[in-house]
Write a protein that holds these residues in place. Structure first.
Motif, PDB file in Angstrom:
ATOM      1  N   GLY A  39       0.787  -1.230   0.000  1.00 57.48           N
ATOM      2  CA  GLY A  39       0.000   0.000   0.000  1.00 57.48           C
ATOM      3  C   GLY A  39       0.819   1.281   0.000  1.00 57.48           C
ATOM      4  O   GLY A  39       0.319   2.342  -0.361  1.00 57.48           O
ATOM      5  N   ASN A  40       2.068   1.207   0.431  1.00 64.95           N
ATOM      6  CA  ASN A  40       2.897   2.394   0.561  1.00 64.95           C
ATOM      7  C   ASN A  40       4.104   2.404  -0.368  1.00 64.95           C
ATOM      8  O   ASN A  40       4.972   3.267  -0.248  1.00 64.95           O
ATOM      9  CB  ASN A  40       3.370   2.535   2.018  1.00 64.95           C
ATOM     10  N   ALA A  41       4.164   1.463  -1.273  1.00 66.36           N
ATOM     11  CA  ALA A  41       5.327   1.350  -2.161  1.00 66.36           C
ATOM     12  C   ALA A  41       5.587   2.645  -2.927  1.00 66.36           C
ATOM     13  O   ALA A  41       6.733   3.115  -2.996  1.00 66.36           O
ATOM     14  CB  ALA A  41       5.147   0.187  -3.128  1.00 66.36           C
ATOM     15  N   ALA A  42       4.572   3.232  -3.486  1.00 61.38           N
ATOM     16  CA  ALA A  42       4.764   4.454  -4.275  1.00 61.38           C
ATOM     17  C   ALA A  42       5.222   5.616  -3.392  1.00 61.38           C
ATOM     18  O   ALA A  42       6.079   6.410  -3.801  1.00 61.38           O
ATOM     19  CB  ALA A  42       3.471   4.821  -5.003  1.00 61.38           C
ATOM     20  N   ASN A  43       4.686   5.725  -2.181  1.00 61.43           N
ATOM     21  CA  ASN A  43       5.048   6.821  -1.276  1.00 61.43           C
ATOM     22  C   ASN A  43       6.528   6.788  -0.892  1.00 61.43           C
ATOM     23  O   ASN A  43       7.121   7.834  -0.633  1.00 61.43           O
ATOM     24  CB  ASN A  43       4.224   6.763   0.009  1.00 61.43           C
ATOM     25  N   TYR A  44       7.099   5.600  -0.806  1.00 61.25           N
ATOM     26  CA  TYR A  44       8.478   5.458  -0.333  1.00 61.25           C
ATOM     27  C   TYR A  44       9.431   4.935  -1.412  1.00 61.25           C
ATOM     28  O   TYR A  44      10.544   4.535  -1.105  1.00 61.25           O
ATOM     29  CB  TYR A  44       8.515   4.540   0.896  1.00 61.25           C
ATOM     30  N   ASN A  45       8.983   4.940  -2.641  1.00 63.22           N
ATOM     31  CA  ASN A  45       9.799   4.493  -3.767  1.00 63.22           C
ATOM     32  C   ASN A  45      10.312   3.060  -3.545  1.00 63.22           C
ATOM     33  O   ASN A  45      11.496   2.772  -3.720  1.00 63.22           O
ATOM     34  CB  ASN A  45      10.965   5.460  -4.017  1.00 63.22           C
ATOM     35  N   LEU A  46       9.415   2.175  -3.159  1.00 64.71           N
ATOM     36  CA  LEU A  46       9.737   0.764  -2.948  1.00 64.71           C
ATOM     37  C   LEU A  46       9.278  -0.039  -4.158  1.00 64.71           C
ATOM     38  O   LEU A  46       8.299   0.317  -4.810  1.00 64.71           O
ATOM     39  CB  LEU A  46       9.018   0.227  -1.702  1.00 64.71           C
ATOM     40  N   ASP A  47       9.958  -1.104  -4.433  1.00 62.10           N
ATOM     41  CA  ASP A  47       9.556  -1.995  -5.523  1.00 62.10           C
ATOM     42  C   ASP A  47       8.915  -3.240  -4.906  1.00 62.10           C
ATOM     43  O   ASP A  47       9.613  -4.127  -4.433  1.00 62.10           O
ATOM     44  CB  ASP A  47      10.772  -2.383  -6.362  1.00 62.10           C
ATOM     45  N   PRO A  48       7.585  -3.322  -4.902  1.00 62.71           N
ATOM     46  CA  PRO A  48       6.904  -4.458  -4.278  1.00 62.71           C
ATOM     47  C   PRO A  48       7.074  -5.762  -5.050  1.00 62.71           C
ATOM     48  O   PRO A  48       6.593  -6.804  -4.622  1.00 62.71           O
ATOM     49  CB  PRO A  48       5.440  -4.022  -4.231  1.00 62.71           C
ATOM     50  N   ASN A  49       7.770  -5.695  -6.180  1.00 63.55           N
ATOM     51  CA  ASN A  49       8.032  -6.901  -6.965  1.00 63.55           C
ATOM     52  C   ASN A  49       9.451  -7.421  -6.776  1.00 63.55           C
ATOM     53  O   ASN A  49       9.877  -8.330  -7.476  1.00 63.55           O
ATOM     54  CB  ASN A  49       7.767  -6.624  -8.443  1.00 63.55           C
ATOM     55  N   ASN A  50      10.182  -6.834  -5.846  1.00 61.82           N
ATOM     56  CA  ASN A  50      11.556  -7.218  -5.536  1.00 61.82           C
ATOM     57  C   ASN A  50      11.754  -7.171  -4.026  1.00 61.82           C
ATOM     58  O   ASN A  50      12.277  -6.185  -3.488  1.00 61.82           O
ATOM     59  CB  ASN A  50      12.555  -6.265  -6.200  1.00 61.82           C
ATOM     60  N   ILE A  51      11.345  -8.218  -3.352  1.00 60.41           N
ATOM     61  CA  ILE A  51      11.381  -8.246  -1.890  1.00 60.41           C
ATOM     62  C   ILE A  51      12.206  -9.430  -1.403  1.00 60.41           C
ATOM     63  O   ILE A  51      12.064 -10.548  -1.903  1.00 60.41           O
ATOM     64  CB  ILE A  51       9.950  -8.336  -1.320  1.00 60.41           C
ATOM     65  N   ILE A  52      13.053  -9.148  -0.439  1.00 58.12           N
ATOM     66  CA  ILE A  52      13.750 -10.198   0.287  1.00 58.12           C
ATOM     67  C   ILE A  52      13.203 -10.165   1.702  1.00 58.12           C
ATOM     68  O   ILE A  52      13.175  -9.100   2.333  1.00 58.12           O
ATOM     69  CB  ILE A  52      15.270  -9.978   0.302  1.00 58.12           C
TER      70      ILE A  52
END
Length: 178
Positions: A39-52
């Motif tokens: 839900g917050n990926a865009a706000n924090y420039n996170l890539d939800p398709n690349n998670i460890i």
């Protein structure tokens, strides 16, 4: 990690996992954390398709199920002193190898001590690398053993940093890195 363009999100759940209800609460908290990332990926420039997904000791217990959920964004698991011996006490309730499938992500285990020994005879350490070996054997049985790595005895090495292998592991499993 940041120097490599990789964000880290640390979360805490429970201070102990001494009962099945505490473990289940932690598993639910892991789901909430993952929903927060989505839900917050865009706000924090996170890539939800690349998670460890990582975890140390109880953190490995609480993040284990989500790490093996089959979500395509989960690219790897990095765990320190993973799946302590107490985890294996109730296999009819939960048995970690049962979560492993042929779609399970690459996994990197790091342990402080050597397999089958305790750090102090009067204070046994239940973080036995043999527990990680059980998981690696399951990966191998499924034909995905090449997705596993286990390092042990770092407590007796010149570098006891439990994260010393994390950057290289992340760069090897993430789809894209700057």
């Amino acid at each position: 990690m940041h120097a490599q363009g990789i964000s880290v999100i640390a979360w805490e759940s429970l201070t102990s996992v001494n009962s099945t209800s505490e473990v289940e609460t932690g598993w639910n908290d892991a789901e909430l954390m993952f929903q927060w990332i989505q839900g917050n990926a865009a706000n924090y420039n996170l890539d939800p398709n690349n998670i460890i997904i990582g975890g140390s000791s109880r953190g490995s217990i609480l993040s284990w199920k989500y790490g093996h959920s089959g979500h395509p964004g989960i690219k790897g698991l990095y765990m320190y002193n993973a799946l302590p011996s107490s985890v294996w006490a109730l296999p009819s309730w939960w048995y970690p190898p049962n979560e492993v499938t042929s779609a399970s992500p690459p996994i990197y285990f790091v342990y402080r001590r050597e397999p089958g020994s305790s750090m102090h005879p009067t204070d046994p350490d239940f973080h036995d690398p043999n527990n990680g070996t059980t998981i690696i054997n399951t990966y191998q049985t499924l034909g995905i053993g090449d997705r596993t790595r286990l390092m042990h005895s770092i407590g007796t090495s010149g570098n006891t940093d439990k994260y010393q292998f994390l950057v290289d592991f992340a760069l090897s499993v993430l789809d894209t890195c700057p």
